[in-house]
Scaffold this active site. Structure first.
Site, PDB file in Angstrom:
ATOM      1  N   LYS A  65       0.818  -1.223   0.000  1.00 38.62           N
ATOM      2  CA  LYS A  65       0.000   0.000   0.000  1.00 38.62           C
ATOM      3  C   LYS A  65       0.852   1.274   0.000  1.00 38.62           C
ATOM      4  CE  LYS A  65      -3.915  -2.333   2.110  1.00 38.62           C
ATOM      5  NZ  LYS A  65      -4.964  -2.360   3.133  1.00 38.62           N
ATOM      6  N   ASP A 101      -9.961   1.937   2.462  1.00 38.57           N
ATOM      7  CA  ASP A 101     -10.054   1.175   3.724  1.00 38.57           C
ATOM      8  C   ASP A 101     -10.657   2.061   4.819  1.00 38.57           C
ATOM      9  OD1 ASP A 101      -8.825  -1.212   2.867  1.00 38.57           O
ATOM     10  OD2 ASP A 101      -6.824  -0.390   3.198  1.00 38.57           O
TER      11      ASP A 101
HETATM   12  P1  NDP Z   1       0.781  -3.827  11.329  1.00 42.00           P
HETATM   13  O1  NDP Z   1       1.747  -4.964  11.234  1.00 42.00           O
HETATM   14  O2  NDP Z   1       1.069  -2.578  10.588  1.00 42.00           O
HETATM   15  O3  NDP Z   1       0.575  -3.438  12.904  1.00 42.00           O
HETATM   16  C1  NDP Z   1       0.421  -4.372  13.884  1.00 42.00           C
HETATM   17  C2  NDP Z   1       0.111  -3.706  15.257  1.00 42.00           C
HETATM   18  O4  NDP Z   1      -0.397  -4.740  16.087  1.00 42.00           O
HETATM   19  C3  NDP Z   1       1.301  -3.109  15.996  1.00 42.00           C
HETATM   20  O5  NDP Z   1       0.898  -1.950  16.668  1.00 42.00           O
HETATM   21  C4  NDP Z   1       1.706  -4.216  16.996  1.00 42.00           C
HETATM   22  O6  NDP Z   1       2.237  -3.722  18.229  1.00 42.00           O
HETATM   23  C5  NDP Z   1       0.365  -4.823  17.297  1.00 42.00           C
HETATM   24  N1  NDP Z   1       0.422  -6.254  17.636  1.00 42.00           N
HETATM   25  C6  NDP Z   1       0.809  -7.290  16.854  1.00 42.00           C
HETATM   26  N2  NDP Z   1       0.677  -8.470  17.498  1.00 42.00           N
HETATM   27  C7  NDP Z   1       0.178  -8.162  18.731  1.00 42.00           C
HETATM   28  C8  NDP Z   1      -0.167  -8.953  19.872  1.00 42.00           C
HETATM   29  N3  NDP Z   1      -0.048 -10.281  19.884  1.00 42.00           N
HETATM   30  N4  NDP Z   1      -0.677  -8.298  20.964  1.00 42.00           N
HETATM   31  C9  NDP Z   1      -0.809  -6.972  20.961  1.00 42.00           C
HETATM   32  N5  NDP Z   1      -0.474  -6.157  19.923  1.00 42.00           N
HETATM   33  C10 NDP Z   1       0.019  -6.760  18.821  1.00 42.00           C
HETATM   34  O7  NDP Z   1      -0.610  -4.443  10.923  1.00 42.00           O
HETATM   35  P2  NDP Z   1      -1.761  -3.827   9.980  1.00 42.00           P
HETATM   36  O8  NDP Z   1      -2.235  -2.557  10.584  1.00 42.00           O
HETATM   37  O9  NDP Z   1      -1.306  -3.822   8.570  1.00 42.00           O
HETATM   38  O10 NDP Z   1      -2.897  -4.952  10.069  1.00 42.00           O
HETATM   39  C11 NDP Z   1      -3.486  -5.295  11.311  1.00 42.00           C
HETATM   40  C12 NDP Z   1      -4.719  -6.217  11.095  1.00 42.00           C
HETATM   41  O11 NDP Z   1      -5.697  -5.564  10.301  1.00 42.00           O
HETATM   42  C13 NDP Z   1      -4.408  -7.548  10.410  1.00 42.00           C
HETATM   43  O12 NDP Z   1      -5.003  -8.555  11.204  1.00 42.00           O
HETATM   44  C14 NDP Z   1      -5.132  -7.426   9.066  1.00 42.00           C
HETATM   45  O13 NDP Z   1      -5.603  -8.694   8.638  1.00 42.00           O
HETATM   46  C15 NDP Z   1      -6.281  -6.502   9.408  1.00 42.00           C
HETATM   47  N6  NDP Z   1      -6.854  -5.735   8.260  1.00 42.00           N
HETATM   48  C16 NDP Z   1      -8.186  -5.894   7.931  1.00 42.00           C
HETATM   49  C17 NDP Z   1      -8.766  -5.188   6.866  1.00 42.00           C
HETATM   50  C18 NDP Z   1     -10.231  -5.371   6.509  1.00 42.00           C
HETATM   51  O14 NDP Z   1     -10.633  -4.954   5.413  1.00 42.00           O
HETATM   52  N7  NDP Z   1     -11.038  -5.954   7.361  1.00 42.00           N
HETATM   53  C19 NDP Z   1      -7.963  -4.238   6.058  1.00 42.00           C
HETATM   54  C20 NDP Z   1      -6.574  -4.120   6.497  1.00 42.00           C
HETATM   55  C21 NDP Z   1      -6.050  -4.859   7.555  1.00 42.00           C
HETATM   56  P3  NDP Z   1       3.823  -3.377  18.415  1.00 42.00           P
HETATM   57  O15 NDP Z   1       4.036  -1.999  17.862  1.00 42.00           O
HETATM   58  O16 NDP Z   1       4.003  -3.410  19.915  1.00 42.00           O
HETATM   59  O17 NDP Z   1       4.599  -4.442  17.699  1.00 42.00           O
END
Ligand code: NDP
Length: 264
Positions: A65, A101
């Protein structure tokens, strides 16, 4: 050639439901077109591939993206703020980029009712998109993340932020899980005690993960909080993207009616 070709670019992309959604809408609306998927390994090749495949428009999913944003000639709307693009339309060789989105999620959230304040769990790409659209609509945002690093982006832009350690209970209308906790393993996006407090102080809950009852959604249900997964967000981002493909000539309700068939 009258037949219009569309695709979703991503890596991986085989799981994507977008081709099904868009092909239902194309067929339902009697449009001579076809929507396929393309696994793009190198984001820097996005523009070249898009043009050489003679596509009319594309959607872009993880991890491209940001590359899609960089590839566009013109960026429209909230994508300017988010700096990530999930929809590109080819307008006579010029690439016009949008982010659908964020408005897709907003539409899903507002179907609960009036929302004035939101707590977002997670600080990644999805959290950036949602925070921007909430702010644009005068909805107060607090970002909660397990670690400090990714919160800097939000702090610099004046959002209220807190790590788990700094969490103190506050009221809000909606709690959103944008972390990937619950996607692969059965984990809550924050410690259980904190989740209990968050849910005791909110009206609604949404998990952006779709087609899955995550521990986040299970807990919301136990607390009798109206909750939904990310399917509607996915549906609405597709509806809005489809309308960009065709210069807004179709009714959103009509597109939605056809795209919903992909979820049944
Ligand atoms: P990113 O990888 O950019 O961000 C992940 C975030 O989640 C970080 O802040 C990280 O924290 C946190 N995180 C990851 N694992 C854990 C955990 N076990 N416990 C607590 N915090 C955690 O992810 P995206 O924003 O790209 O995507 C996130 C979700 O959104 C995905 O599941 C994706 O499938 C979903 N999504 C759904 C869409 C839809 O149309 N429904 C569209 C786009 C995405 P830290 O900074 O501490 O590592």
């Amino acid at each position: 050639m009258n037949r219009k070709l569309f695709a979703i670019f991503g890596n991986p992309v085989s799981h994507s439901i977008s081709p099904l959604m868009h092909n239902y809408a194309l067929r339902g609306l009697g449009i001579d077109g076809c929507y396929t998927r393309y696994r793009l390994e190198n984001g820097e090749k996005l523009k070249e591939k898009f043009l050489s495949l003679q596509l009319s428009a594309i959607n872009i999913t993880v991890p491209h993206k940001e590359s899609a944003y960089a590839a566009c000639d013109v960026i429209r709307g909230i994508a300017n703020e988010i700096k990530a693009v999930n929809t590109i339309v080819n307008a006579n060789g010029k690439l016009i980029g949008y982010n659908t989105d964020a408005p897709g999620f907003l539409k899903s959230a507002l179907s609960f009712g009036k929302i004035s304040s939101v707590a977002i769990l997670g600080a990644g790409g999805t959290a950036k998109a949602l925070a921007a659209i909430f702010r644009e609509n005068n909805i107060a945002v607090t970002i909660i993340n397990r670690s400090e690093g990714r919160l800097h982006f939000f702090k610099e832009r004046g959002y209220s932020t807190m790590t788990w350690d700094a969490y103190t209970p506050f009221s809000c209308d909606l709690v959103v899980n944008t972390t990937s906790a619950g996607l692969e393993e059965a984990a809550l996006p924050a410690p259980e005690e904190m989740m209990e407090k968050l849910f005791s102080n909110t009206k609604y809950a949404i998990d952006v993960i779709y087609n899955k009852e995550t521990p986040f959604l299970q807990l919301a249900k136990e607390k009798n909080i109206p909750a939904k997964d990310g399917s509607e967000m996915l549906l609405y981002q597709g509806v809005i993207a489809f309308n960009h493909f065709f210069d807004n000539q179709y009714e959103e309700d009509e597109i939605e009616k056809w795209m919903r068939k992909a979820f049944s």
